[in-house]
Motif scaffolding. Structure first.
Motif, mmCIF file in Angstrom:
data_model
loop_
_atom_site.group_PDB
_atom_site.id
_atom_site.type_symbol
_atom_site.label_atom_id
_atom_site.label_comp_id
_atom_site.label_asym_id
_atom_site.label_seq_id
_atom_site.Cartn_x
_atom_site.Cartn_y
_atom_site.Cartn_z
ATOM 1 N N ASP A 89 0.960 -1.130 0.126
ATOM 2 C CA ASP A 89 -0.058 0.248 -0.134
ATOM 3 C C ASP A 89 0.822 1.429 -0.064
ATOM 4 O O ASP A 89 0.388 2.406 0.039
ATOM 5 N N LYS A 90 2.561 1.626 -0.290
ATOM 6 C CA LYS A 90 2.896 2.550 0.231
ATOM 7 C C LYS A 90 4.129 2.118 -1.162
ATOM 8 O O LYS A 90 5.211 1.937 -0.702
ATOM 9 N N PRO A 91 4.191 2.055 -2.127
ATOM 10 C CA PRO A 91 4.786 1.418 -3.425
ATOM 11 C C PRO A 91 5.792 2.613 -3.645
ATOM 12 O O PRO A 91 6.165 2.474 -4.273
ATOM 13 N N LEU A 92 6.278 3.070 -2.657
ATOM 14 C CA LEU A 92 7.193 4.787 -3.078
ATOM 15 C C LEU A 92 8.664 4.091 -3.465
ATOM 16 O O LEU A 92 9.003 4.215 -4.423
ATOM 17 N N PHE A 93 8.432 2.542 -3.215
ATOM 18 C CA PHE A 93 10.305 1.976 -3.224
ATOM 19 C C PHE A 93 10.293 0.972 -4.644
ATOM 20 O O PHE A 93 10.944 0.001 -4.611
ATOM 21 N N GLU A 94 8.828 0.403 -4.616
ATOM 22 C CA GLU A 94 8.544 -0.792 -5.468
ATOM 23 C C GLU A 94 9.579 -1.130 -6.304
ATOM 24 O O GLU A 94 10.103 -2.074 -6.641
ATOM 25 N N LYS A 95 9.504 0.184 -7.860
ATOM 26 C CA LYS A 95 10.238 -0.224 -8.784
ATOM 27 C C LYS A 95 11.960 -0.019 -8.479
ATOM 28 O O LYS A 95 12.927 -0.817 -8.795
ATOM 29 N N CYS A 110 12.500 -9.265 7.944
ATOM 30 C CA CYS A 110 12.357 -10.273 9.806
ATOM 31 C C CYS A 110 10.809 -10.955 9.687
ATOM 32 O O CYS A 110 9.610 -9.995 9.999
ATOM 33 N N GLU A 111 10.205 -11.793 10.085
ATOM 34 C CA GLU A 111 9.128 -12.648 10.283
ATOM 35 C C GLU A 111 8.721 -12.134 11.632
ATOM 36 O O GLU A 111 7.772 -11.556 12.506
ATOM 37 N N ASN A 112 9.729 -11.825 13.028
ATOM 38 C CA ASN A 112 9.741 -11.425 14.318
ATOM 39 C C ASN A 112 9.063 -10.074 13.926
ATOM 40 O O ASN A 112 7.544 -9.563 15.204
ATOM 41 N N THR A 113 9.167 -9.065 13.320
ATOM 42 C CA THR A 113 8.915 -7.818 13.723
ATOM 43 C C THR A 113 7.554 -7.749 12.599
ATOM 44 O O THR A 113 6.348 -7.133 13.350
ATOM 45 N N MET A 114 6.872 -8.754 12.083
ATOM 46 C CA MET A 114 5.355 -8.829 11.483
ATOM 47 C C MET A 114 5.195 -8.921 12.288
ATOM 48 O O MET A 114 3.592 -8.850 12.929
ATOM 49 N N SER A 120 0.360 -9.103 8.145
ATOM 50 C CA SER A 120 0.324 -10.508 7.278
ATOM 51 C C SER A 120 1.205 -9.939 6.344
ATOM 52 O O SER A 120 1.585 -8.928 5.242
ATOM 53 N N ARG A 121 2.306 -11.194 5.487
ATOM 54 C CA ARG A 121 2.548 -11.262 4.258
ATOM 55 C C ARG A 121 1.522 -10.606 3.054
ATOM 56 O O ARG A 121 2.152 -10.501 1.907
ATOM 57 N N ASP A 122 0.863 -10.901 3.166
ATOM 58 C CA ASP A 122 -0.562 -10.370 2.055
ATOM 59 C C ASP A 122 -0.105 -8.929 2.402
ATOM 60 O O ASP A 122 -0.655 -7.965 0.966
ATOM 61 N N GLU A 123 0.387 -8.262 2.711
ATOM 62 C CA GLU A 123 0.433 -7.015 2.958
ATOM 63 C C GLU A 123 1.964 -6.429 2.070
ATOM 64 O O GLU A 123 1.609 -5.081 2.312
ATOM 65 N N LEU A 124 2.416 -7.760 1.914
ATOM 66 C CA LEU A 124 4.263 -7.228 1.669
ATOM 67 C C LEU A 124 4.009 -7.627 0.019
ATOM 68 O O LEU A 124 3.126 -8.609 -0.443
ATOM 69 N N PHE A 125 5.096 -6.897 -0.573
ATOM 70 C CA PHE A 125 5.018 -7.761 -1.820
ATOM 71 C C PHE A 125 5.259 -9.359 -1.761
ATOM 72 O O PHE A 125 5.840 -9.668 -1.014
ATOM 73 N N PRO A 126 4.645 -9.766 -3.291
ATOM 74 C CA PRO A 126 4.711 -11.074 -3.060
ATOM 75 C C PRO A 126 6.348 -11.485 -3.597
ATOM 76 O O PRO A 126 6.494 -13.128 -3.595
ATOM 77 N N PHE A 127 7.084 -10.228 -3.800
ATOM 78 C CA PHE A 127 9.324 -11.336 -4.467
ATOM 79 C C PHE A 127 9.354 -11.266 -2.826
ATOM 80 O O PHE A 127 11.082 -11.176 -2.947
#
Length: 151
Positions: A89-95, A110-114, A120-127
């Motif tokens: 939802d904040k694709p500022l750095f995606e490219k 880091c999963e601990n931070t998550m 959730s993983r769904d909130e992060l880029f799939p790559f």
């Protein structure tokens, strides 16, 4: 005592002359990359966008270094407030991060931070890839000989 002073001055001058010779004629061009592989892990734990951009630029600069072309393994470990770099939802750095991944950079979260921030993983880029803890990843990588770089 005079002999000791003479030897001290002589040793100092002998140490100084090679250092001066490296830069006096402009022939010093940095270290030579004599190994077949170099490995570095960049750690990023702040949400400050200027620091994030700086870190991503540093990674790209390393990839562009002609001495390291084809010899470099890089991992970006993100934790703490830096999780924003991987948020959909904040694709500022995606490219930028997609470009780094295409060049072989491992993008680790880091999963601990998550867990702590309820991300959730769904909130992060799939790559994005995942590590149990950023600190654990840094410890293991350092013990395996990776350079640890913090922007």
């Amino acid at each position: 005592m005079k002999k000791f002073n003479f030897l001290f001055v002589l040793a100092f001058l002998c140490a100084l002359v090679p250092a001066m010779a490296q830069t006096a004629d402009g022939s010093f061009h940095g270290a030579e990359a004599t190994k077949s592989r170099y490995r570095a892990v960049y750690q990023l734990n702040t949400g400050d966008t200027s620091i994030i951009h700086h870190a991503l630029a540093n990674i790209q600069n390393s990839l562009n270094d002609p001495r390291l072309k084809g010899k470099l393994d890089i991992e970006l470990v993100v934790y703490g407030g830096a999780f924003a770099v991987y948020k959909k939802d904040k694709p500022l750095f995606e490219k930028e991060i997609q470009n780094l991944q295409k060049q072989g950079v491992i993008l680790a979260m880091c999963e601990n931070t998550m867990k702590m921030r309820k991300i959730s993983r769904d909130e992060l880029f799939p790559f994005v890839s995942y590590v149990p803890t950023a600190n654990g990843e840094l410890i293991i990588r350092q013990q395996d000989g990776w350079a640890i770089i913090r922007p």
